[in-house]
Design a protein around this motif. Sequence first.
Motif, short mmCIF file in Angstrom:
data_model
loop_
_atom_site.label_atom_id
_atom_site.label_comp_id
_atom_site.label_asym_id
_atom_site.label_seq_id
_atom_site.Cartn_x
_atom_site.Cartn_y
_atom_site.Cartn_z
N ARG A 193 39.69 120.07 31.54
CA ARG A 193 38.87 120.04 32.73
C ARG A 193 39.54 119.22 33.83
NH1 ARG A 193 34.94 116.54 34.86
NH2 ARG A 193 35.75 114.85 33.60
N LEU A 194 39.43 119.70 35.05
CA LEU A 194 39.85 118.91 36.20
C LEU A 194 38.60 118.69 37.04
CD1 LEU A 194 42.44 117.79 37.69
CD2 LEU A 194 42.39 119.90 39.01
N GLY A 195 38.27 117.42 37.29
CA GLY A 195 37.08 117.12 38.07
C GLY A 195 37.45 116.63 39.45
N MET A 196 36.53 115.94 40.10
CA MET A 196 36.76 115.45 41.46
C MET A 196 37.76 114.30 41.50
SD MET A 196 35.02 117.21 43.65
CE MET A 196 34.60 116.27 45.11
N GLY A 197 38.05 113.73 40.35
CA GLY A 197 39.07 112.68 40.32
C GLY A 197 38.52 111.28 40.20
N GLY A 198 37.21 111.17 40.18
CA GLY A 198 36.59 109.84 40.06
C GLY A 198 36.60 109.34 38.63
N GLY A 199 36.78 110.26 37.69
CA GLY A 199 36.75 109.88 36.27
C GLY A 199 35.35 109.56 35.76
N TYR A 200 34.33 109.91 36.54
CA TYR A 200 32.95 109.53 36.17
C TYR A 200 32.49 110.18 34.87
CZ TYR A 200 32.41 107.40 40.74
OH TYR A 200 32.57 106.61 41.84
N TYR A 201 32.71 111.49 34.76
CA TYR A 201 32.28 112.17 33.53
C TYR A 201 33.12 111.70 32.34
CZ TYR A 201 29.00 115.29 35.91
OH TYR A 201 27.93 115.79 36.61
N ASP A 202 34.41 111.56 32.56
CA ASP A 202 35.28 111.09 31.47
C ASP A 202 34.84 109.72 30.95
OD1 ASP A 202 37.03 113.23 31.24
OD2 ASP A 202 38.29 112.51 32.87
N ARG A 203 34.59 108.82 31.87
CA ARG A 203 34.18 107.47 31.44
C ARG A 203 32.83 107.51 30.75
NH1 ARG A 203 36.93 105.70 36.08
NH2 ARG A 203 35.05 106.28 37.22
N SER A 204 31.92 108.33 31.25
CA SER A 204 30.60 108.42 30.63
C SER A 204 30.70 109.01 29.24
CB SER A 204 29.68 109.29 31.48
OG SER A 204 29.69 108.86 32.82
N LEU A 205 31.54 110.02 29.09
CA LEU A 205 31.67 110.68 27.78
C LEU A 205 32.42 109.81 26.78
CD1 LEU A 205 32.45 114.31 28.97
CD2 LEU A 205 30.38 113.55 27.79
N ALA A 206 33.28 108.93 27.28
CA ALA A 206 34.05 108.07 26.38
C ALA A 206 33.14 107.16 25.56
CB ALA A 206 35.04 107.23 27.18
N TYR A 207 31.97 106.85 26.10
CA TYR A 207 31.05 105.95 25.40
C TYR A 207 29.95 106.71 24.67
CZ TYR A 207 33.42 102.41 28.07
OH TYR A 207 34.38 101.60 28.59
N GLN A 208 30.06 108.02 24.68
CA GLN A 208 29.03 108.84 24.08
C GLN A 208 29.09 108.75 22.56
OE1 GLN A 208 30.39 112.70 23.95
NE2 GLN A 208 28.86 113.25 22.45
N LYS A 209 27.93 108.58 21.95
CA LYS A 209 27.91 108.46 20.48
C LYS A 209 27.29 109.69 19.83
CE LYS A 209 27.22 103.52 20.91
NZ LYS A 209 26.47 103.62 22.19
N LYS A 210 26.41 110.34 20.56
CA LYS A 210 25.70 111.48 19.97
C LYS A 210 26.64 112.68 19.80
CE LYS A 210 22.05 114.03 21.86
NZ LYS A 210 20.76 113.91 22.52
N THR A 211 26.78 113.15 18.58
CA THR A 211 27.73 114.23 18.35
C THR A 211 27.15 115.59 18.71
OG1 THR A 211 26.99 114.24 16.06
CG2 THR A 211 29.05 113.06 16.54
N THR A 212 25.86 115.65 18.89
CA THR A 212 25.25 116.95 19.18
C THR A 212 25.21 117.26 20.68
OG1 THR A 212 23.08 115.93 19.14
CG2 THR A 212 23.82 116.97 17.10
N LEU A 213 25.62 116.33 21.52
CA LEU A 213 25.63 116.60 22.96
C LEU A 213 26.58 117.77 23.26
CD1 LEU A 213 25.01 115.69 25.99
CD2 LEU A 213 27.12 114.36 25.81
N VAL A 214 26.06 118.79 23.92
CA VAL A 214 26.90 119.95 24.24
C VAL A 214 27.48 119.75 25.64
CG1 VAL A 214 27.06 122.47 24.33
CG2 VAL A 214 25.38 121.40 22.83
N LYS A 215 28.81 119.72 25.73
CA LYS A 215 29.49 119.47 27.00
C LYS A 215 29.91 120.80 27.62
CE LYS A 215 32.39 116.83 24.68
NZ LYS A 215 31.78 116.73 23.36
N VAL A 216 29.24 121.14 28.70
CA VAL A 216 29.43 122.46 29.30
C VAL A 216 30.03 122.35 30.69
CG1 VAL A 216 28.24 124.61 29.96
CG2 VAL A 216 27.37 123.24 28.05
N GLY A 217 31.14 123.02 30.91
CA GLY A 217 31.75 123.05 32.23
C GLY A 217 31.26 124.28 32.98
N ILE A 218 30.97 124.09 34.27
CA ILE A 218 30.48 125.19 35.10
C ILE A 218 31.49 125.40 36.23
CG2 ILE A 218 28.60 125.95 36.63
CD1 ILE A 218 27.58 125.61 33.80
N ALA A 219 31.96 126.63 36.36
CA ALA A 219 32.97 126.89 37.40
C ALA A 219 32.96 128.33 37.86
CB ALA A 219 34.36 126.56 36.86
N HIS A 220 33.47 128.53 39.05
CA HIS A 220 33.74 129.89 39.54
C HIS A 220 34.94 130.42 38.77
CE1 HIS A 220 31.04 129.74 43.00
NE2 HIS A 220 31.47 128.51 43.23
#
Length: 197
Positions: free
Chosen positions: A141-168
């Motif tokens: 994934r390439l995001g806006m460059g703030g690293g916000y989602y990456d940092r948030s996901l790095a601390y994620q513990k729940k294994t059932t969270l489904v990470k979905v990318g939305i794009a054209h």
Amino acid sequence: MATVLFNSSPDILGRSQLRQQLRHQRRQLTFYQQKQASRALIQRLQKQSFFKQAQKIGIYDAMDGELDITALIQQAHKSYYLPVLRRFPKQRLAFVRITSWHRLAKHRYGMKEPQYRPRLMIDDLDIVLMPLVGFDNAGNRLGMGGGYYDRSLAYQKKTTLVKVGIAHDCQEVGSLANMAWDIPLDVIVTPSRLLIT
Ligand SMILES: Nc1nc2c(c(=O)[nH]1)N(C=O)[C@@H](CNc1ccc(C(=O)N[C@@H](CCC(=O)O)C(=O)O)cc1)CN2
Ligand SMILES: Nc1ncnc2c1ncn2[C@@H]1O[C@H](COP(=O)(O)OP(=O)(O)OP(=O)(O)O)[C@@H](O)[C@H]1O
């Protein structure tokens, strides 16, 4: 033609140049193309079992040519959450439930942000729908460059969270460099495709 060249050869461009190129491309879509894309994407998403089963869904307020998924919130029996930018702890996103759009003030970046509480963390959600600037078919994934989602996901513990990318569809690139901190997506949904990684 130049666009195709850029997309198939991301290596010749730096990450930030690629980001600019893809953001430019997405802004070129007409109002009508955006409407069509958004309708097709929502229909596809709503058919997926992971979506049907989810209760708490992280969405976003589209900006800068991103796919508008806000029509989703008309579907009852689910709750929807918008990301809120904050500095602490460590620039992770918080998520706030939205029940109405017009009460929300815009952040300086242009997307709406609820100022009220309570604030949830990413692993309180069942699904997080993330706007992509670019993606490849390996789920990078390439995001806006703030690293916000990456940092948030790095601390994620729940294994059932489904990470979905939305794009054209036009945001797909040949292959993206995988950064050490990148957390691969589980699914990418575009108006014409569903990519399970
Ligand atoms: N709709 C939406 N909401 C989102 C994101 C997103 O990509 N899209 N985010 C995904 O992470 C987070 C916000 N991250 C963002 C990071 C940078 C910019 C941005 O526009 N940066 C400007 C520079 C702005 C400035 O510094 O003044 C730019 O790059 O032009 C926007 C959002 C959370 N909410
Ligand atoms: N887990 C992490 N811990 C610390 N810093 C991080 C982490 N993840 C990302 N970063 C930092 O965030 C910055 C932006 O990362 P990157 O270029 O991958 O953004 P992005 O994924 O495109 O953006 P976004 O996540 O906002 O959509 C990088 O410089 C990186 O150092």
